[in-house]
Design an enzyme around this catalytic site. Structure first.
Site, PDB file in Angstrom:
ATOM      1  N   ASP A 232       0.885  -1.158   0.000  1.00 31.92           N
ATOM      2  CA  ASP A 232       0.000   0.000   0.000  1.00 31.92           C
ATOM      3  C   ASP A 232       0.931   1.219   0.000  1.00 31.92           C
ATOM      4  O   ASP A 232       2.110   1.132   0.376  1.00 31.92           O
ATOM      5  CB  ASP A 232      -0.954   0.015   1.209  1.00 31.92           C
ATOM      6  CG  ASP A 232      -2.121   0.989   0.972  1.00 31.92           C
ATOM      7  OD1 ASP A 232      -2.050   1.810   0.023  1.00 31.92           O
ATOM      8  OD2 ASP A 232      -3.110   0.937   1.727  1.00 31.92           O
TER       9      ASP A 232
HETATM   10  C1  BGC Z   1      -4.959   3.499  -0.018  1.00 33.74           C
HETATM   11  C2  BGC Z   1      -5.050   2.510  -1.172  1.00 33.74           C
HETATM   12  C3  BGC Z   1      -4.801   3.230  -2.466  1.00 33.74           C
HETATM   13  C4  BGC Z   1      -3.447   3.920  -2.399  1.00 33.74           C
HETATM   14  C5  BGC Z   1      -3.100   4.687  -3.662  1.00 33.74           C
HETATM   15  C6  BGC Z   1      -3.699   4.334  -0.043  1.00 33.74           C
HETATM   16  O1  BGC Z   1      -3.809   5.404   0.852  1.00 33.74           O
HETATM   17  O2  BGC Z   1      -5.031   2.796   1.205  1.00 33.74           O
HETATM   18  O3  BGC Z   1      -6.313   1.906  -1.187  1.00 33.74           O
HETATM   19  O4  BGC Z   1      -4.868   2.325  -3.536  1.00 33.74           O
HETATM   20  O5  BGC Z   1      -3.458   4.857  -1.331  1.00 33.74           O
HETATM   21  O6  BGC Z   1      -3.895   5.802  -3.777  1.00 33.74           O
END
Ligand code: BGC
Length: 754
Positions: A232
């Site tokens: 993530d």
């Molecule tokens: C989120 C993800 C997301 C990623 C990219 C993170 O803060 O938890 O779900 O895909 O950011 O935006």
């Protein structure tokens, strides 16, 4: 600590290590580095629309992205209980991703809704892993069918936003296996996702991104995942530990930091360069799997995708209550549409999933279009930004409009600032001005309908009984207005079912005492008793149960039947008929009540479901193959799935609390082999074993005085008193005196019999 010997690498190897290390960290916010014959891979959120940022990049949805169709977020889509629809939406998303130059769509987001307070419950599907798993499989197949990749997230146990970057989720293994990992397992095994995104949080003391048990032992070794694991955004704390645990790609890029750490670890002898090569191989495979093979004509998609968004939103709506057939609205009725959300609708949540829609259908416009503008009056009823004096006036004019109408339709709900990535909610209440509007209007209106727009569950108290109908609109995406008008007017017959329970009060929810934890630790004290598993097992009243949803037509079930096909499998059948006057879809739900078990199991669990569209008078016989996992629980002491032998019950239901038919059947289940019994096994296990037990009883009986031999009630009381002892302890008891040799002989004899 292990001592590592620093290494001298030849120049070719050293160059390769550097190149590999560079490839395993993002080039920027959204793409990977190009090199070694691997093209750069572009990723974008996800999940319910493509958030392709052209300018300033961020992962919290602050900056603008290119226009894309905003389909209903997960909370809506999942209420459709319709895998075919999920697949269709997935395909459309894949096509849009492709046309925007995106290789991997960062979704689906399939964490379990542990508490309705969870900030991202609007993105997630359900409190139930089977429903989540089946819908996610269809979604992944849809997206990947277009050649675009998916990233199933957030692996794992990211069921809250509070402290999400640091919190340690303390979860017992049964809850992990049966509830929190199960949907991921289902998707990995049935849809072969191109990638999995590791979560920010820790599980039982180990951050997911550095968790070898999770990312390698379970995901790859047990489930056979052959795709790429991506972090993530910003989840990695220790790049070397992450790679060693099985995390391939660091996102976003960390400049030289991540790659340098990997190179240094190889040089220091603490990281095998083969691990880098393996991860680069996975990146190459991802590039191959998402290579462009087809061109899509974007211009024609915009309109078609909006229509699909409308269909999806229509299927996501759940009709909760409809007293005296208040709905559908009828032509000729005078309607008062109340509430600012009717002209400024909420249709998604905040954060990384925020989509810039291609257009937005407004509920008021669409209701006017459907019923005739002259029959529909509008009054704002409240203002998002207004003050108290203005609020009183707004309510008064709304009441005036309501009192001269046949039906008042009130739009209430949550705003984007109430439900977002990054924080959890603190209560389940609607805004006070919305509650005041419902209360005032319900007193003066001939009929009152409440339409909810809310990504997460809201309390329907204290106003529930004051209104005639309630339409749960969730977060419906950009076609919010037309989809709501379709259902209100009966153009679409509602067919959504709750994918999560609506409780009576927050304090009734299973995680109430343990959510969101404190001091960076959250204890999953309710274990497997999540959602309806808790409410039904504790007989707790809920406002609306999981699986609930009304229709404008009626369905009847007949000829339920179950055939046991193996020691741990069965096939169920049922006929469903549309008994009403309108075309409609029914969601047939099968639950299984488990056989008696050594572990405490929920009284029923969803085993299968199917959504079937029927014309009036039409009927269809549905068949469901119930595999081993439907009956099994995770046996933590043996680290295995286990099907208890015994009597199970098939429950054909309209919701988790409304059982229409039950059928009992016996499964032989799993039986320990005699060789699984040891001196450490309990006396109970020995006596209950179908072959060993009777032999043991014979040996014991032979040792008993004649007078006691026949008294079976005394014997069973005695057995109860000692059943939790280990056989080793019991065998040494005066009067028992079973030698190890005698027990061995017994097991040998039993082995010969089986
Ligand atoms: C989120 C993800 C997301 C990623 C990219 C993170 O803060 O938890 O779900 O895909 O950011 O935006």
């Amino acid at each position: 600590m292990t001592d590592h010997v620093s290494r001298q690498l030849d120049s070719t190897t050293s160059m390769q290590v550097r190149q590999h290390a560079a490839l395993l960290s993002g080039r920027d916010f959204w793409s990977s580095v190009e090199g070694a014959g691997i093209r750069s891979i572009v990723m974008a959120d996800g999940p319910h629309g493509v958030r392709m940022q052209g300018g300033e990049a961020d992962h919290l949805g602050f900056n603008h992205s290119q226009p894309a169709t905003c389909f209903p977020p997960g909370a809506g889509l999942a209420s459709s209980w319709d895998p075919d629809l999920m697949c269709e939406v997935g395909k459309a998303l894949g096509r849009e991703a492709r046309s925007l130059g995106v290789d991997v769509l960062l979704g689906p987001a399939i964490n379990i809704k542990r508490s309705p307070l969870g900030g991202r419950t609007f993105e997630y599907y359900s409190e139930d892993p089977r429903l989540t798993g089946e819908l996610a499989v269809a979604f992944v197949r849809g997206v990947q069918g277009t050649g675009v990749g998916t990233s199933v997230k957030h692996f794992a146990v990211n069921s809250q936003e509070t402290d999400r970057m640091r919190v340690n989720a303390v979860v017992d293994e049964r809850a992990l296996r049966e509830i929190y990992l199960s949907a991921f397992e289902y998707v990995v095994k049935n849809a072969s996702p191109t990638s999995v995104m590791s979560a920010y949080n820790a599980i039982n003391g180990e951050f997911c991104s550095e968790n070898r048990w999770l990312l390698t032992e379970i995901l790859r070794d047990e489930w056979g995942f052959d795709g790429l694991v991506v972090s993530d955004w910003g989840a990695i704390k220790d790049r070397v530990a992450a790679l060693t645990a099985g995390l391939d790609l660091e996102m976003p890029g960390s400049g030289d930091e991540g790659p340098d750490a990997l190179v240094a670890a190889v040089m220091a002898g603490s990281l095998d360069e083969k691990l880098l090569a393996t991860s680069v191989g996975r990146l190459r495979r991802l590039a191959d799997r998402t290579a462009i093979t087809t061109d899509y004509d974007r211009s024609s998609d915009v309109e078609a995708h909006h229509l699909l968004a409308r269909k999806a939103a229509g299927e996501s709506i759940v009709l909760l209550r409809n007293e005296a057939d208040t709905l559908p609205l009828r032509r000729g009725q005078k309607i008062a549409v109340l509430g600012e959300l009717a002209v400024d609708p909420q249709f998604q949540g905040g954060g990384s999933s925020h989509v810039n829609p291609t257009r937005v259908d407004l509920p008021l416009d669409e209701i006017r279009d459907a019923l005739g503008a002259e029959r529909v009056v509008y009054s704002a009823g409240y203002s998002r930004t207004g003050n108290v004096t203005a609020a009183k006036e707004l309510i008064e004019s709304a009441c005036e409009a309501a009192s001269s109408a046949d039906v008042a339709v009130i739009f209430v709900g949550l705003y984007e600032e109430d439900q977002s990535e990054g924080f959890d909610r603190e209560h389940l209440d609607l805004p006070a001005s919305h509650l005041a509007l419902i209360d005032a209007v319900a007193k003066v209106a001939a009929r009152t309908v409440v339409v909810l727009s809310n990504g997460g569950v809201v309390s329907l108290e204290p106003w529930h009984d004051q209104v005639d109908a309630i339409v749960e609109g969730w977060a419906l995406g950009q076609a919010v207005g037309s989809a709501i008008a379709d259902v209100l007017t009966g153009t679409v017959n509602p067919s959504g079912r709750l994918a999560e329970t609506i409780p009576m009060a927050l304090s009734d929810t299973p995680a109430f005492l343990n959510f969101p934890g404190e001091q960076e630790v959250v204890r999953y004290g309710e274990s497997v008793f999540v959602g309806y598993r808790y409410y039904t097992s504790t007989n707790r009243e809920v406002r609306y149960p999981f699986g609930h949803g009304l229709s404008y037509t009626t369905f009847v079930y007949s000829d339920p039947d179950i055939v046991v096909t193996a020691s741990d499998a069965a096939t169920a059948r049922v006929t469903v008929r549309n008994d009403g006057q309108l075309v409609g879809s029914e969601v047939v739900q099968l639950y299984i009540a488990p056989a008696p078990s050594d572990v405490r199991r929920p009284i029923r669990e969803l085993a299968a479901f199917d959504k079937v569209a029927l014309r009036p008078g039409e009927s269809r016989t549905l068949s469901f193959d119930l595999d081993r996992r439907v009956f099994a629980h995770w046996d933590a002491s043996g680290s295995r799935w286990w099907v208890d032998p015994g009597t199970y019950e098939l429950q054909l239901a309209r919701s988790a609390s409304d059982i229409a038919y039950t059928l009992q059947f016996r499964l032989d289940g799993d039986v320990e082999g005699p060789s699984d019994l040891t001196l450490d096994s309990t006396v109970k296990k020995w006596f209950e074993h179908p072959v060993v037990g009777p032999l043991l009883l014979d040996v014991m009986a032979a040792k008993m005085p004649d007078a006691q031999r026949g008294d079976s009630s005394e014997n069973s009381t005695m057995l109860k008193m000692v059943e939790s002892m280990s056989m080793g302890q019991f065998a040494r008891f005066p009067g028992v005196d079973l030698s190890h040799g005698a027990l061995d002989d017994l097991l040998t004899a039993a082995g010969q019999e089986t």
